[in-house]
Design an enzyme around this catalytic site. Structure first.
Site, PDB file in Angstrom:
ATOM      1  N   LYS A 197      -2.465  -8.653  -6.206  1.00 33.42           N
ATOM      2  CA  LYS A 197      -3.065  -9.782  -6.482  1.00 33.42           C
ATOM      3  C   LYS A 197      -4.582  -9.688  -6.842  1.00 33.42           C
ATOM      4  O   LYS A 197      -4.832  -9.283  -7.765  1.00 33.42           O
ATOM      5  CB  LYS A 197      -2.893 -10.578  -4.914  1.00 33.42           C
ATOM      6  CG  LYS A 197      -1.526 -10.553  -4.172  1.00 33.42           C
ATOM      7  CD  LYS A 197      -0.457 -11.047  -4.978  1.00 33.42           C
ATOM      8  CE  LYS A 197       0.833 -10.782  -4.707  1.00 33.42           C
ATOM      9  NZ  LYS A 197       1.325 -10.825  -3.119  1.00 33.42           N
TER      10      LYS A 197
ATOM     11  N   ARG B 244       2.091  13.948  -4.727  1.00 36.63           N
ATOM     12  CA  ARG B 244       2.568  13.142  -3.593  1.00 36.63           C
ATOM     13  C   ARG B 244       1.485  13.094  -2.334  1.00 36.63           C
ATOM     14  O   ARG B 244       0.945  12.181  -1.909  1.00 36.63           O
ATOM     15  CB  ARG B 244       3.789  13.290  -2.991  1.00 36.63           C
ATOM     16  CG  ARG B 244       4.197  12.519  -1.740  1.00 36.63           C
ATOM     17  CD  ARG B 244       5.560  12.571  -1.232  1.00 36.63           C
ATOM     18  NE  ARG B 244       6.313  13.528  -1.545  1.00 36.63           N
ATOM     19  CZ  ARG B 244       6.285  14.780  -0.658  1.00 36.63           C
ATOM     20  NH1 ARG B 244       5.405  14.858   0.379  1.00 36.63           N
ATOM     21  NH2 ARG B 244       7.059  15.791  -0.893  1.00 36.63           N
TER      22      ARG B 244
END
Ligand SMILES: *Cc1c(COP(=O)(O)O)cnc(C)c1O
Length: 382
Positions: free
Chosen positions: A194, A45
């Site tokens: 995207k 993490r």
């Protein structure tokens, strides 16, 4: 290094351990610490070599010093807003991504943050909206779906003069077309789902900063909140990013061709494209966008023509939400991406029922234009 070279050799582009030219996917949650407090990695993490590579790459591409990768663009946006506190006010562009409005209205407001929504193209309106509690200006340019363009440098200067941070969602342009940090913006973020990823196969988000103190804050929050990008996705994202420049070149060229084609269509009432010399934002777009004007084009059919017939009769262009994919994607904002906005508000914002949004892909130009022809024939028949 030039941008195209950076895509392959910038950031961390080979594995320091093996020399592998594709960074391995380090599927490890924890790392052996030979001496306490001296290890580069402790727990995935807080840091993972695969994620670190893609983070270094996006930092390099945006002209920043630190990059951070998240599980989605939304997680990236939420983490950025987590720098602030109850009582803080934000000036937000009036045309930002629907999910950003959802986060603002249903989550952040509950935590006591307030938001002033402004058309950020209007500098006087932005300045007038600044309150003693204002902490940052948050915007997108070009916007969705009307592709309005804000003068990035002017807003960044205004923010700095008033001691505010400027934050830009650069998803619609990608760093190939537009690099806000170079214009004085403090924080750039993306939905990497995207153009950065580009292949419709990964959900991811990134944040890039130039100022180290600010970067350290984001890094702290990335670890504290934990919305990190996993190793597999980090690898996919970096793999996708390597071809960003050549993909964008194809996107930009096709977008120009589609714009020229649409300009000659009698069934089109209006075209929204920053590269249109008649667009009121054209001069600003020309100043701050490189290589082209993005590959998003929206257009309105003449009133009374059915946009559903248009999109449902296409064979090459995919009827789908999202954008920035290799495949051309088309949608009707009023019925799809912006369907949750009440009709009267939507119309007031200029998003008509006949509006169609097109994310121009990299298919052969002739096939795209022939497909659009199919759409126009279908609406004419009705
Ligand atoms: C898609 C998108 C987002 C949200 O990103 P996710 O990766 O879907 O969470 C944010 N901003 C813009 C401009 C987007 O297009």
């Amino acid at each position: 290094m030039k941008f195209e070279t950076k895509l392959l050799h910038g950031g961390i582009s080979e594995d320091p351990y093996t020399g592998a030219t594709s960074i391995p996917i380090y599927m490890a949650s924890t790392f052996h610490q030979t001496k306490i407090g001296e290890s580069k990695y402790e727990y995935s993490r807080s840091g993972n070599p695969t994620r670190e590579a893609v983070e270094a790459l996006i930092a390099d591409l945006e002209g920043g010093t630190q990059g951070f990768a998240f599980a989605s663009g939304s997680a990236a946006i939420d983490t950025v807003f987590s720098m602030f506190s109850a009582g803080d006010d934000f000036i937000v562009g009036n045309d930002v991504y629907g999910g950003t409005f959802r986060l603002i209205n249903t989550v952040l407001k509950r935590f006591g943050m307030t938001f002033t929504v402004v058309d950020t193209r209007d500098l006087a309106a932005v300045e007038a909206a600044i309150k003693p509690t204002t902490k940052a200006i948050y915007l997108e340019t070009p916007t969705n779906p009307l592709l309005r363009v804000t003068d990035i440098k002017a807003v960044a200067d205004l923010a700095r003069d008033h001691g505010l941070l400027s934050i830009i969602d650069n998803t619609f342009s990608s760093p190939y077309v537009q690099r806000p940090l170079e214009l004085g913006v403090d924080i750039v973020l993306h939905s990497a789902s995207k153009y950065l990823g580009g292949h419709s196969d990964v959900i991811a988000g990134v944040v890039v900063t130039k100022d180290t103190k600010l970067g350290d804050k984001i890094g702290y929050l990335q670890n504290a909140i934990g919305g990190i990008l996993a190793p597999q996705e980090s690898w996919l994202l970096q793999r996708g990013m390597k071809t960003l420049a050549i993909r964008m070149q194809a996107h930009l060229a096709n977008a120009k061709a589609v714009f020229n084609y649409l300009s000659d269509q009698p069934a089109v009432a209006k075209i929204y494209y920053p590269g249109d010399p008649n667009n009121p934002d054209y001069e600003v777009a020309k100043k701050q966008m490189h290589h082209g004007y993005g590959a998003m084009i929206s257009f309105e059919l003449q009133s009374g023509l059915d946009p559903k017939k248009f999109v449902e009769n296409l064979k090459v262009i995919t009827l789908a939400e999202s954008l920035g994919a290799l495949e051309s994607l088309i949608e009707i904002p009023a019925l799809m991406t912006h369907g949750a906005i009440p009709r009267d508000i939507r119309l007031k914002d200029g998003i008509k029922d006949e509006l169609i949004r097109l994310s121009v892909g990299i298919e052969d130009e002739k096939d795209l234009l022939a497909d659009l022809d199919r759409g126009f024939k279908a609406v004419q028949r009705s």
